[in-house]
Enzyme design. Structure first.
Site, PDB file in Angstrom:
ATOM      1  N   ASP A 205       6.682   0.306   3.249  1.00 45.78           N
ATOM      2  CA  ASP A 205       5.601   1.284   3.130  1.00 45.78           C
ATOM      3  C   ASP A 205       4.694   0.819   1.988  1.00 45.78           C
ATOM      4  O   ASP A 205       5.112   0.788   0.827  1.00 45.78           O
ATOM      5  CB  ASP A 205       6.193   2.664   2.843  1.00 45.78           C
ATOM      6  CG  ASP A 205       5.151   3.772   2.838  1.00 45.78           C
ATOM      7  OD1 ASP A 205       3.959   3.465   2.651  1.00 45.78           O
ATOM      8  OD2 ASP A 205       5.534   4.945   3.003  1.00 45.78           O
ATOM      9  N   HIS A 206       3.470   0.471   2.326  1.00 48.73           N
ATOM     10  CA  HIS A 206       2.570  -0.085   1.315  1.00 48.73           C
ATOM     11  C   HIS A 206       2.132   0.958   0.296  1.00 48.73           C
ATOM     12  O   HIS A 206       1.491   0.625  -0.705  1.00 48.73           O
ATOM     13  CB  HIS A 206       1.336  -0.699   1.985  1.00 48.73           C
ATOM     14  CG  HIS A 206       0.939  -2.011   1.404  1.00 48.73           C
ATOM     15  ND1 HIS A 206       0.806  -2.203   0.051  1.00 48.73           N
ATOM     16  CD2 HIS A 206       0.624  -3.192   1.984  1.00 48.73           C
ATOM     17  CE1 HIS A 206       0.433  -3.447  -0.179  1.00 48.73           C
ATOM     18  NE2 HIS A 206       0.319  -4.077   0.972  1.00 48.73           N
ATOM     19  N   ARG A 207       2.470   2.222   0.520  1.00 41.81           N
ATOM     20  CA  ARG A 207       2.143   3.242  -0.473  1.00 41.81           C
ATOM     21  C   ARG A 207       3.077   3.195  -1.664  1.00 41.81           C
ATOM     22  O   ARG A 207       2.691   3.598  -2.777  1.00 41.81           O
ATOM     23  CB  ARG A 207       2.207   4.634   0.175  1.00 41.81           C
ATOM     24  CG  ARG A 207       1.189   4.880   1.264  1.00 41.81           C
ATOM     25  CD  ARG A 207       1.428   6.218   1.945  1.00 41.81           C
ATOM     26  NE  ARG A 207       2.743   6.271   2.587  1.00 41.81           N
ATOM     27  CZ  ARG A 207       3.220   7.341   3.222  1.00 41.81           C
ATOM     28  NH1 ARG A 207       2.498   8.454   3.283  1.00 41.81           N
ATOM     29  NH2 ARG A 207       4.413   7.315   3.796  1.00 41.81           N
TER      30      ARG A 207
END
Length: 488
Positions: free
Chosen positions: A458-460
């Protein structure tokens, strides 16, 4: 839809595909430059967001140019090809109605001898088709004019998606069908017949004005082969058909009951579908991967299994222990995102999920407190949960609450994958098959046991540097298992 691009050449553009579709990808050209095409002959196969469609050309002649290579995506209205139809063809070509490219009626209200205008019948066009002459079965010869049947008011494409294709005024009578085009309700019906070696000229369509429907083709394919191809017989003599009756008689574009199987999305399959759909909607995922030399890891496993009387150690148990060590170094990946509070929640416990394929579908059992377990303990729990999954004995508690997932898709004989993250987790480690490959080892080319590792995250919760550091540490432990001694 088309416009004249010269005295003897007509340009055919990608037609309106209906259903709000604005573009299509060229999958396969069915004709080449120099080929002779008949009216309504499929010339290109395109793929939209809804289906694969064969696009028929409304003109007959010689293909002089093609626009776009296979794999190219074109917007509606882009040129597809040009067709040379003869010097007299351009005089009777359908006029272009504004900028949408829909053909309009010519001055006489009759069809041009060079084209039918019935492009993608059943998918809709941007304007009603022009009124055209019809040639009915048992009528005059090909050279005689045929009176025009009374017409009902034109109906927009959205209201009458199954508009009746009509032959040009100079086409042969459909009784013998000759070499002219065969009226079918859609290009998909034409393809179904071609793939099964069925000659459409031997069929009598049951639709309005002899229109061949999908049911006609399927009935002919089901007929006994002993007596040759059996035509689908149209009941009763031809009768005038109103636009509303034609729309009611045409079948829905959905697959027939004989060719479609509906599988309810419920139970395990339904739960998996809901979770994966939510993951794809909410998580901006990214994937990085690396090849690693697993020769030392396999040797260490062989040594462990040859010493002592304990249970055998699996590769999956070793990789699970590597994951817990890597998560201790990169805790960002053992987290979840609270979207309502707009917060990243880092978790202190590692509950390790692992993908298991069963007869009921894919399930992800969870090893609780994996960060506190040894390789041997992890192996025993993996075996216990796998057996319970195959026997259908897993409880909801054993299938929920994971914080990180290990996906060993190498058991299916594949090298790599880009899996969907198991929502609400933040990452998943994928492991491909371990196979002998050429590898440079200590400066020399050798055959080594190589595995591909991939991390979808998850790039968040982190950037590429963190994800790359995690994956590199996992790869280093695979190549040099002694690194794990630091964390024991």
């Amino acid at each position: 839809m088309a416009q004249a691009s010269g005295m003897a050449s007509l340009e055919f553009r990608l037609p309106d595909l209906g259903e709000g579709l604005t573009e299509a990808e060229i999958v396969r050209w069915l004709v080449r430059v120099g080929d002779v095409v008949a009216v309504d002959q499929p010339v290109v196969e395109v793929e939209t967001a809804k289906a694969m469609v064969e696009v028929p050309c409304p003109y007959g002649g010689v293909v002089t140019a093609r626009f776009g290579e296979e794999g190219t995506e074109l917007p509606v209205g882009s040129p597809l090809l040009t067709v040379a139809v003869g010097a007299d063809a351009s005089d009777g070509a359908p006029a272009v109605n504004g900028s949408d490219g829909a053909p309009a009626a010519n001055g006489s209200g009759a069809a041009s001898g060079s084209g039918s205008g019935n492009v993608l019948v059943g998918y809709g066009t941007t304007a009603p088709a022009a009124r055209r002459r019809r040639v009915r079965a048992g009528a005059r010869g090909a050279g005689e004019a045929q009176p025009v049947a009374p017409q009902a008011p034109a109906v927009p494409a959205a209201a009458a998606p199954s508009a009746v294709p009509v032959a040009p005024a100079d086409a042969p009578a459909p009784a013998g069908r000759g070499g002219g085009p065969v009226p079918v309700i859609s290009p998909l019906v034409r393809r179904l017949a071609r793939e099964n070696g069925l000659d459409l000229r031997q069929l009598s369509g049951s639709g309005p004005d002899g229109l061949i429907l999908r049911g006609d083709v399927e009935q002919a394919l089901r007929a006994p082969a002993a007596g040759g191809t059996t035509a689908a017989v149209r009941p009763g003599p031809a009768a005038p058909v109103t636009a509303s009756a034609a729309a009611a008689a045409a079948p829905a574009p959905s697959p027939s009951a004989a060719s479609a199987v509906r599988v309810p999305l419920k139970g395990v399959r339904g739960a998996v579908a809901d979770k994966l759909s939510r993951s794809r909607r909410e998580i901006p995922d990214a994937t990085c991967w690396v090849d690693a030399d697993a020769t030392e890891l396999m040797a260490a496993r062989a040594t462990m299994n040859s010493v002592g009387n304990g249970p055998k150690v699996s590769v999956l148990a070793l990789l699970a222990r590597v994951c817990t060590a890597a998560l201790a170094r990169f805790p960002e990946l053992n987290s979840t995102v609270d979207t309502e509070a707009r917060e990243i929640v880092r978790l202190s416990e590692v509950h390790l999920g692992f993908a298991a394929q069963t007869e009921r579908g894919l399930v992800v059992p969870v090893v609780r407190d994996a960060h506190t377990r040894s390789v041997e303990s992890l192996g025993e729990e993996l075996v216990r949960l796998t057996d319970a999954a195959r026997e259908g004995r897993l409880t909801p508690a054993q299938l929920t609450g994971g914080t990180f997932t290990l996906n060993n898709y190498g058991v299916f004989g594949v090298d790599g994958s880009t899996p969907i993250i198991n929502h609400p987790e933040a990452a998943m480690l994928g492991v491909g098959r371990i196979v002998p490959k050429p590898w440079v080892h200590e400066g020399q080319l050798a055959v080594r046991q190589v595995v591909q590792l991939s991390l979808t995250f998850d790039h968040r919760v982190c950037d590429g540097g963190t994800a790359g550091g995690f994956l590199r540490y996992v790869a280093d432990c695979v190549e040099h298992p002694a690194l794990l001694l630091r964390t024991l």
